[in-house]
Design an enzyme around this catalytic site. Structure first.
Site, PDB file in Angstrom:
ATOM      1  N   SER A 139     112.580   1.243 -33.484  1.00 37.35           N
ATOM      2  CA  SER A 139     111.702   0.453 -34.358  1.00 37.35           C
ATOM      3  C   SER A 139     111.665  -0.981 -33.846  1.00 37.35           C
ATOM      4  O   SER A 139     112.633  -1.432 -33.204  1.00 37.35           O
ATOM      5  CB  SER A 139     112.285   0.467 -35.774  1.00 37.35           C
ATOM      6  OG  SER A 139     111.618  -0.483 -36.592  1.00 37.35           O
ATOM      7  N   TYR A 152     119.314   0.451 -42.191  1.00 35.78           N
ATOM      8  CA  TYR A 152     118.217   1.057 -41.413  1.00 35.78           C
ATOM      9  C   TYR A 152     117.988   0.252 -40.126  1.00 35.78           C
ATOM     10  O   TYR A 152     117.957   0.813 -39.029  1.00 35.78           O
ATOM     11  CB  TYR A 152     116.920   1.098 -42.234  1.00 35.78           C
ATOM     12  CG  TYR A 152     115.735   1.522 -41.381  1.00 35.78           C
ATOM     13  CD1 TYR A 152     115.591   2.848 -40.988  1.00 35.78           C
ATOM     14  CD2 TYR A 152     114.793   0.594 -40.923  1.00 35.78           C
ATOM     15  CE1 TYR A 152     114.532   3.249 -40.167  1.00 35.78           C
ATOM     16  CE2 TYR A 152     113.741   0.974 -40.112  1.00 35.78           C
ATOM     17  CZ  TYR A 152     113.617   2.298 -39.738  1.00 35.78           C
ATOM     18  OH  TYR A 152     112.582   2.687 -38.915  1.00 35.78           O
TER      19      TYR A 152
HETATM   20  N1  LIG Z   1     106.169   4.002 -40.036  1.00 33.96           N
HETATM   21  C1  LIG Z   1     106.760   2.915 -39.606  1.00 33.96           C
HETATM   22  O1  LIG Z   1     106.375   1.788 -39.975  1.00 33.96           O
HETATM   23  C2  LIG Z   1     107.887   3.013 -38.613  1.00 33.96           C
HETATM   24  C3  LIG Z   1     108.205   1.852 -37.907  1.00 33.96           C
HETATM   25  C4  LIG Z   1     109.228   1.904 -36.980  1.00 33.96           C
HETATM   26  C5  LIG Z   1     109.906   3.096 -36.767  1.00 33.96           C
HETATM   27  N2  LIG Z   1     109.566   4.206 -37.466  1.00 33.96           N
HETATM   28  C6  LIG Z   1     110.325   5.436 -37.187  1.00 33.96           C
HETATM   29  O2  LIG Z   1     109.417   6.467 -36.892  1.00 33.96           O
HETATM   30  C7  LIG Z   1     110.021   7.723 -37.198  1.00 33.96           C
HETATM   31  C8  LIG Z   1     109.043   8.565 -37.969  1.00 33.96           C
HETATM   32  O3  LIG Z   1     108.729   7.912 -39.186  1.00 33.96           O
HETATM   33  P1  LIG Z   1     107.286   7.998 -39.877  1.00 33.96           P
HETATM   34  O4  LIG Z   1     106.812   6.622 -40.048  1.00 33.96           O
HETATM   35  O5  LIG Z   1     106.459   8.971 -39.167  1.00 33.96           O
HETATM   36  O6  LIG Z   1     107.696   8.496 -41.332  1.00 33.96           O
HETATM   37  P2  LIG Z   1     107.540   9.911 -42.088  1.00 33.96           P
HETATM   38  O7  LIG Z   1     106.110  10.294 -42.163  1.00 33.96           O
HETATM   39  O8  LIG Z   1     108.339   9.748 -43.330  1.00 33.96           O
HETATM   40  O9  LIG Z   1     108.259  10.932 -41.103  1.00 33.96           O
HETATM   41  C9  LIG Z   1     109.642  11.119 -41.094  1.00 33.96           C
HETATM   42  C10 LIG Z   1     109.896  12.468 -40.463  1.00 33.96           C
HETATM   43  O10 LIG Z   1     111.328  12.659 -40.351  1.00 33.96           O
HETATM   44  C11 LIG Z   1     111.650  13.920 -40.865  1.00 33.96           C
HETATM   45  N3  LIG Z   1     112.997  13.894 -41.451  1.00 33.96           N
HETATM   46  C12 LIG Z   1     113.524  12.959 -42.276  1.00 33.96           C
HETATM   47  N4  LIG Z   1     114.778  13.328 -42.650  1.00 33.96           N
HETATM   48  C13 LIG Z   1     115.012  14.524 -42.050  1.00 33.96           C
HETATM   49  C14 LIG Z   1     116.104  15.418 -42.068  1.00 33.96           C
HETATM   50  N5  LIG Z   1     117.226  15.175 -42.773  1.00 33.96           N
HETATM   51  N6  LIG Z   1     116.022  16.557 -41.350  1.00 33.96           N
HETATM   52  C15 LIG Z   1     114.910  16.825 -40.627  1.00 33.96           C
HETATM   53  N7  LIG Z   1     113.844  16.031 -40.562  1.00 33.96           N
HETATM   54  C16 LIG Z   1     113.894  14.884 -41.280  1.00 33.96           C
HETATM   55  C17 LIG Z   1     110.605  14.228 -41.928  1.00 33.96           C
HETATM   56  O11 LIG Z   1     110.433  15.630 -42.057  1.00 33.96           O
HETATM   57  P3  LIG Z   1     110.856  16.487 -43.368  1.00 33.96           P
HETATM   58  O12 LIG Z   1     110.701  15.590 -44.551  1.00 33.96           O
HETATM   59  O13 LIG Z   1     109.932  17.644 -43.327  1.00 33.96           O
HETATM   60  O14 LIG Z   1     112.284  16.851 -43.100  1.00 33.96           O
HETATM   61  C18 LIG Z   1     109.352  13.614 -41.305  1.00 33.96           C
HETATM   62  O15 LIG Z   1     108.725  14.545 -40.459  1.00 33.96           O
HETATM   63  C19 LIG Z   1     111.304   7.397 -37.938  1.00 33.96           C
HETATM   64  O16 LIG Z   1     112.402   7.525 -37.040  1.00 33.96           O
HETATM   65  C20 LIG Z   1     111.141   5.950 -38.340  1.00 33.96           C
HETATM   66  O17 LIG Z   1     112.382   5.286 -38.430  1.00 33.96           O
HETATM   67  C21 LIG Z   1     108.561   4.192 -38.390  1.00 33.96           C
END
Ligand SMILES: NC(=O)c1ccc[n+]([C@@H]2O[C@H](COP(=O)([O-])OP(=O)(O)OC[C@H]3O[C@@H](n4cnc5c(N)ncnc54)[C@H](OP(=O)(O)O)[C@@H]3O)[C@@H](O)[C@H]2O)c1
Length: 255
Positions: A139, A152
């Site tokens: 991130s 986080y």
């Molecule tokens: N969106 C942002 O602004 C942002 C910025 C920087 C970094 N990120 C990073 O990007 C990545 C994806 O986030 P996103 O923004 O796409 O959010 P999201 O839509 O909430 O996606 C999170 C994903 O992680 C999976 N997940 C969470 N806990 C899990 C568990 N215990 N076991 C298996 N799968 C799990 C969820 O799948 P299930 O719920 O189906 O398990 C979902 O597919 C994360 O690592 C986040 O830290 C996001």
């Protein structure tokens, strides 16, 4: 990393960035396996993308990871790319004397221990195949912490540091160790309001810029950085860190 003809496992493939990348990579003629907890979404996404496959797993459970890795290895011996993308966040108020430590342990298990466990379990398999790569989602907050999400932000800083060491150790192994550091992107990561927040980068724009970077092969120091996150990455180097920290945390503050 090659852009086509890989076999790619992506955790957190049921929504947001993971789903976006899974579908974009599927369109580029890769065999894509998505993983996550929500079976209904695994089924829905794989049905919409014929050839894509899904595996249910809770990555915060280390025992499930071992079983999952064994399944992946036997079912997909040709696996050459692992994308560690699953992640969660929590907000913590350390001024409140009532911090939820169990939620923090779960955060560490999901964002750190799962990445270590899965990478360790699958690396030997990846090495056997051509053009191996591991991409791990960190991130912009790895470089400047968001004070309302201290653990986080620290999990992502941990991964950034850990990835540098892995990249160095594996420099002669042929395995590419890549870091995907997104900016603030419009997904449901921080709840419904994030998906509609005009300050966030639209998900389709983020995915398409990442795909362009992957195709170009231009990833200095193994980092996949879209334009919007570069200010975070270079703040420490160019002297803007203190101001950036203040402004970011004023913008996203509970107080
Ligand atoms: N969106 C942002 O602004 C942002 C910025 C920087 C970094 N990120 C990073 O990007 C990545 C994806 O986030 P996103 O923004 O796409 O959010 P999201 O839509 O909430 O996606 C999170 C994903 O992680 C999976 N997940 C969470 N806990 C899990 C568990 N215990 N076991 C298996 N799968 C799990 C969820 O799948 P299930 O719920 O189906 O398990 C979902 O597919 C994360 O690592 C986040 O830290 C996001």
């Amino acid at each position: 990393m090659k852009i086509s003809n890989n076999t790619i496992l992506i955790t957190g493939g049921t929504s947001g960035i993971g789903r976006g990348l899974a579908e974009a990579l599927h369109k580029k003629n890769n065999k894509v396996i998505i993983a996550g907890r929500r079976k209904n979404l695994l089924d829905e996404i794989t049905a919409k993308n014929p050839g894509m496959e899904g595996i249910e797993i809770d990555v915060s459970d280390q025992k499930q990871i071992e079983k999952f890795a064994a399944t992946v290895k036997s079912k997909y011996p040709e696996l050459n790319v692992l994308i560690n993308n699953a992640g969660i966040t929590t907000l913590e108020d350390w001024d409140n004397d009532n911090v939820d430590v169990s939620a923090i342990h779960n955060l560490i298990a999901t964002n750190i221990s799962a990445v270590i466990g899965l990478t360790a379990a699958l690396l030997p398999q990846l090495k056997k195949n051509s053009n191996p790569a591991v991409i791990t989602t960190t991130s912009g907050l790895a470089f400047i912490p968001l004070a309302i999400a201290p653990t986080y932000s620290a999990t992502k800083a941990f991964l950034h540091s850990w990835l540098q060491s892995l990249r160095y150790q594996l420099r002669d192994s042929g395995v590419e160790i890549l870091e995907l550091a997104p900016p603030y992107v419009a997904t449901e990561f921080g709840g419904e309001q994030q998906a509609n927040d005009p300050r966030a980068m639209p998900l389709n724009e983020y995915v398409s810029e990442v795909m362009q970077i992957l195709e170009s092969g231009k990833m200095p120091d193994g980092e996949i950085l879209v334009e919007r996150v570069k200010d975070f990455r270079i703040a420490e180097r160019n002297g803007s860190y203190s101001n950036f920290f203040e402004e970011l945390n004023k913008m996203f503050s509970n107080h």
